[in-house]
Design a protein around this motif. Structure first.
Motif, PDB file in Angstrom:
ATOM      1  N   VAL A 173      86.326  17.437  73.221  1.00 47.92           N
ATOM      2  CA  VAL A 173      87.380  16.514  73.655  1.00 47.92           C
ATOM      3  C   VAL A 173      87.659  15.521  72.538  1.00 47.92           C
ATOM      4  CG1 VAL A 173      88.066  14.784  75.343  1.00 47.92           C
ATOM      5  CG2 VAL A 173      86.685  16.758  76.067  1.00 47.92           C
ATOM      6  N   ALA A 174      88.915  15.451  72.115  1.00 44.38           N
ATOM      7  CA  ALA A 174      89.310  14.516  71.061  1.00 44.38           C
ATOM      8  C   ALA A 174      89.635  13.157  71.666  1.00 44.38           C
ATOM      9  CB  ALA A 174      90.517  15.052  70.308  1.00 44.38           C
ATOM     10  N   ALA A 217      72.673  15.301  62.122  1.00 42.41           N
ATOM     11  CA  ALA A 217      74.046  15.755  61.880  1.00 42.41           C
ATOM     12  C   ALA A 217      74.269  16.146  60.423  1.00 42.41           C
ATOM     13  CB  ALA A 217      75.034  14.672  62.289  1.00 42.41           C
ATOM     14  N   ARG A 218      73.479  15.613  59.500  1.00 40.17           N
ATOM     15  CA  ARG A 218      73.604  16.057  58.108  1.00 40.17           C
ATOM     16  C   ARG A 218      73.076  17.474  57.930  1.00 40.17           C
ATOM     17  NH1 ARG A 218      72.398  10.517  56.886  1.00 40.17           N
ATOM     18  NH2 ARG A 218      70.167  10.945  56.772  1.00 40.17           N
ATOM     19  N   ARG A 219      72.216  17.888  58.830  1.00 34.80           N
ATOM     20  CA  ARG A 219      71.624  19.225  58.749  1.00 34.80           C
ATOM     21  C   ARG A 219      72.294  20.225  59.677  1.00 34.80           C
ATOM     22  NH1 ARG A 219      68.018  15.378  57.665  1.00 34.80           N
ATOM     23  NH2 ARG A 219      66.292  15.785  56.220  1.00 34.80           N
ATOM     24  N   VAL A 220      72.723  19.756  60.849  1.00 29.59           N
ATOM     25  CA  VAL A 220      73.231  20.662  61.886  1.00 29.59           C
ATOM     26  C   VAL A 220      74.578  20.161  62.389  1.00 29.59           C
ATOM     27  CG1 VAL A 220      72.790  21.717  64.135  1.00 29.59           C
ATOM     28  CG2 VAL A 220      70.862  21.215  62.598  1.00 29.59           C
ATOM     29  N   ALA A 221      75.593  21.026  62.312  1.00 24.94           N
ATOM     30  CA  ALA A 221      76.918  20.726  62.879  1.00 24.94           C
ATOM     31  C   ALA A 221      77.067  21.522  64.172  1.00 24.94           C
ATOM     32  CB  ALA A 221      78.022  21.089  61.899  1.00 24.94           C
ATOM     33  N   VAL A 222      77.673  20.887  65.169  1.00 26.00           N
ATOM     34  CA  VAL A 222      77.768  21.498  66.500  1.00 26.00           C
ATOM     35  C   VAL A 222      79.217  21.463  66.973  1.00 26.00           C
ATOM     36  CG1 VAL A 222      76.999  21.396  68.897  1.00 26.00           C
ATOM     37  CG2 VAL A 222      75.429  20.703  67.059  1.00 26.00           C
ATOM     38  N   LEU A 223      79.719  22.618  67.438  1.00 29.23           N
ATOM     39  CA  LEU A 223      81.032  22.668  68.074  1.00 29.23           C
ATOM     40  C   LEU A 223      80.853  23.232  69.478  1.00 29.23           C
ATOM     41  CD1 LEU A 223      84.070  22.214  67.844  1.00 29.23           C
ATOM     42  CD2 LEU A 223      84.291  24.588  67.081  1.00 29.23           C
ATOM     43  N   PRO A 224      80.907  22.372  70.507  1.00 28.79           N
ATOM     44  CA  PRO A 224      80.755  22.867  71.880  1.00 28.79           C
ATOM     45  C   PRO A 224      81.964  23.669  72.319  1.00 28.79           C
ATOM     46  CG  PRO A 224      81.250  20.519  71.881  1.00 28.79           C
ATOM     47  CD  PRO A 224      81.083  20.918  70.449  1.00 28.79           C
ATOM     48  N   GLN A 225      81.882  24.239  73.508  1.00 29.66           N
ATOM     49  CA  GLN A 225      82.927  25.150  73.976  1.00 29.66           C
ATOM     50  C   GLN A 225      84.247  24.437  74.238  1.00 29.66           C
ATOM     51  OE1 GLN A 225      81.860  27.417  77.464  1.00 29.66           O
ATOM     52  NE2 GLN A 225      83.107  29.130  76.799  1.00 29.66           N
ATOM     53  N   GLN A 226      84.203  23.242  74.803  1.00 31.13           N
ATOM     54  CA  GLN A 226      85.431  22.518  75.117  1.00 31.13           C
ATOM     55  C   GLN A 226      85.332  21.088  74.592  1.00 31.13           C
ATOM     56  OE1 GLN A 226      85.566  23.285  79.430  1.00 31.13           O
ATOM     57  NE2 GLN A 226      87.245  24.713  79.056  1.00 31.13           N
ATOM     58  N   GLU A 271      92.383  12.323  60.980  1.00 30.54           N
ATOM     59  CA  GLU A 271      91.316  11.425  61.437  1.00 30.54           C
ATOM     60  C   GLU A 271      90.173  12.218  62.060  1.00 30.54           C
ATOM     61  OE1 GLU A 271      92.382   7.979  63.905  1.00 30.54           O
ATOM     62  OE2 GLU A 271      94.449   8.359  63.308  1.00 30.54           O
ATOM     63  N   LEU A 272      90.540  13.197  62.899  1.00 30.23           N
ATOM     64  CA  LEU A 272      89.507  13.981  63.567  1.00 30.23           C
ATOM     65  C   LEU A 272      88.672  14.745  62.550  1.00 30.23           C
ATOM     66  CD1 LEU A 272      88.342  14.883  66.322  1.00 30.23           C
ATOM     67  CD2 LEU A 272      89.862  16.845  66.200  1.00 30.23           C
ATOM     68  N   GLY A 317      99.174  15.010  60.035  1.00 31.57           N
ATOM     69  CA  GLY A 317      99.690  13.792  60.647  1.00 31.57           C
ATOM     70  C   GLY A 317     100.006  13.914  62.122  1.00 31.57           C
ATOM     71  N   ARG A 318      99.786  15.082  62.703  1.00 34.58           N
ATOM     72  CA  ARG A 318     100.103  15.315  64.111  1.00 34.58           C
ATOM     73  C   ARG A 318      98.979  14.822  65.013  1.00 34.58           C
ATOM     74  NH1 ARG A 318     102.910  20.260  64.890  1.00 34.58           N
ATOM     75  NH2 ARG A 318     102.586  19.955  67.138  1.00 34.58           N
ATOM     76  N   ALA A 319      99.352  14.358  66.202  1.00 36.19           N
ATOM     77  CA  ALA A 319      98.334  13.996  67.200  1.00 36.19           C
ATOM     78  C   ALA A 319      97.679  15.276  67.699  1.00 36.19           C
ATOM     79  CB  ALA A 319      98.967  13.239  68.355  1.00 36.19           C
ATOM     80  N   VAL A 320      96.365  15.257  67.841  1.00 36.67           N
ATOM     81  CA  VAL A 320      95.636  16.438  68.300  1.00 36.67           C
ATOM     82  C   VAL A 320      96.136  16.863  69.679  1.00 36.67           C
ATOM     83  CG1 VAL A 320      93.350  17.331  68.920  1.00 36.67           C
ATOM     84  CG2 VAL A 320      93.616  15.875  66.904  1.00 36.67           C
ATOM     85  N   SER A 321      96.484  15.890  70.508  1.00 35.87           N
ATOM     86  CA  SER A 321      96.937  16.188  71.871  1.00 35.87           C
ATOM     87  C   SER A 321      98.251  16.980  71.909  1.00 35.87           C
ATOM     88  CB  SER A 321      97.106  14.895  72.669  1.00 35.87           C
ATOM     89  OG  SER A 321      98.062  14.049  72.041  1.00 35.87           O
ATOM     90  N   GLU A 322      99.014  16.982  70.814  1.00 36.18           N
ATOM     91  CA  GLU A 322     100.292  17.693  70.767  1.00 36.18           C
ATOM     92  C   GLU A 322     100.149  19.154  70.361  1.00 36.18           C
ATOM     93  OE1 GLU A 322     102.652  15.665  67.929  1.00 36.18           O
ATOM     94  OE2 GLU A 322     102.859  13.810  69.113  1.00 36.18           O
ATOM     95  N   LEU A 323      98.955  19.566  69.938  1.00 37.47           N
ATOM     96  CA  LEU A 323      98.774  20.893  69.364  1.00 37.47           C
ATOM     97  C   LEU A 323      98.550  21.948  70.441  1.00 37.47           C
ATOM     98  CD1 LEU A 323      96.341  20.014  66.427  1.00 37.47           C
ATOM     99  CD2 LEU A 323      98.846  19.981  66.432  1.00 37.47           C
ATOM    100  N   SER A 324      98.847  23.186  70.077  1.00 39.96           N
ATOM    101  CA  SER A 324      98.518  24.306  70.958  1.00 39.96           C
ATOM    102  C   SER A 324      97.007  24.505  70.959  1.00 39.96           C
ATOM    103  CB  SER A 324      99.197  25.579  70.462  1.00 39.96           C
ATOM    104  OG  SER A 324      98.609  26.008  69.243  1.00 39.96           O
ATOM    105  N   GLY A 325      96.538  25.319  71.899  1.00 47.30           N
ATOM    106  CA  GLY A 325      95.101  25.565  71.976  1.00 47.30           C
ATOM    107  C   GLY A 325      94.558  26.174  70.699  1.00 47.30           C
TER     108      GLY A 325
END
Length: 292
Positions: A114-115, A103-112, A123-124, A161-169
């Protein structure tokens, strides 16, 4: 001919990043697939594929639906175990790395992604710093600074300070990108990073990834759906079709009408993007075919 760099907004333009991404230049790395076969439930999706990703460049992987492009990215990110062949990072099988070391070398963001339930944006994003922390997990002032820079660069500082679940896509997608930027990995793998973003934010995000590549030397590998954005922003283009590579190389060489029709079944003209000088795919369709 050298392609012009994608437009970078001036500091006073709408959508301009509010902070740069100061950091040490990325270390050189070699990420490659060797005779890679990936399968789901016994069904082969990627079949004996060889691929070397140019270090310090932007690679876009494109292909029709169900062609295997996202599966390929998952294999490169070691999210799937190969049925045969292997993926190597600097000559070592990626499975030989410890989780934090990789993970120090490679960062990964999958398609979907989940927080976790109830997690707030700050925090995220700070989770991107976990691979760099000591065994006791203490957060340093450097971590706080890098997280703040990532939030500012993605225009999400006001959401901290917002919860991730409250955000738009679209907001959520920018927060995930902030987490990836905070990770400060030398290689970034992203599956459809422009999903859920409107046209303006798509360009803003791709400009930001380009900035990271040009200023820090970050190797960026991303699956993209939009062919013209892929051709505009990529230094290296990979067309995946039927689990194999149909074409790979510079966009001007790869993005031809013949390749697009063969891979996507799309009759088109390929001309020159008047802004970037990259190939521009113009679909024809049945209705307008007789008007040429």
């Amino acid at each position: 001919m050298t392609r012009p760099a994608p437009h970078q907004p001036a500091a006073d333009e709408p959508g301009a990043p509010t902070s740069g991404l100061p950091a040490a230049p990325a270390a050189p790395h070699s990420l490659r697939a060797e005779s890679l076969t990936l399968a789901y439930d016994g069904r082969t999706v990627i079949d004996g594929l060889d691929l070397e990703l140019p270090d310090g460049r932007i690679t876009a992987i494109v292909g029709p639906n169900a062609s295997g492009k996202s599966t390929l990215l998952r294999g490169l990110a070691r999210l799937m175990t190969p049925a045969s062949g292997r993926v190597t990072l600097d000559g070592r099988d990626v499975r030989s790395y410890g989780a934090r070391e990789f993970a120090r070398r490679v960062a990964v963001l999958p398609q979907q992604p989940v927080a976790p339930d109830g997690v707030v944006v700050s925090e995220l994003v700070s989770r991107g710093r976990h691979p760099h922390r000591g065994w006791f997990g203490g957060r340093s002032s450097d971590d706080d600074r890098i997280v703040a820079e990532a939030l500012a660069a993605t225009g999400t500082a006001d959401l901290a300070g917002r919860a991730v679940s409250e955000l738009s896509g679209g907001q959520r997608q920018r927060v995930w990108i902030a987490m990836v930027l905070a990770q400060r990995a030398d290689i970034v793998l992203l599956d459809e990073p422009t999903s859920f973003l409107d046209a303006s934010h798509q360009l803003e995000l791709l400009d930001l990834l380009t900035e990271s590549n040009r200023e820090l030397g970050t190797t960026v590998v991303m699956v993209l759906h939009e062919l013209n954005l892929a051709a505009r922003y990529a230094d290296h283009l990979v067309v995946v079709d039927g689990g194999r590579i149909r074409a790979a190389g510079e966009p001007a060489r790869v993005m031809t009408a013949e390749t697009v029709e063969a891979a996507f079944g799309l009759e088109c003209l390929v001309t020159t993007d008047p802004v970037a000088g990259s190939p521009l795919v113009v679909p024809i369709g049945r209705y307008h075919r007789g008007e040429r």
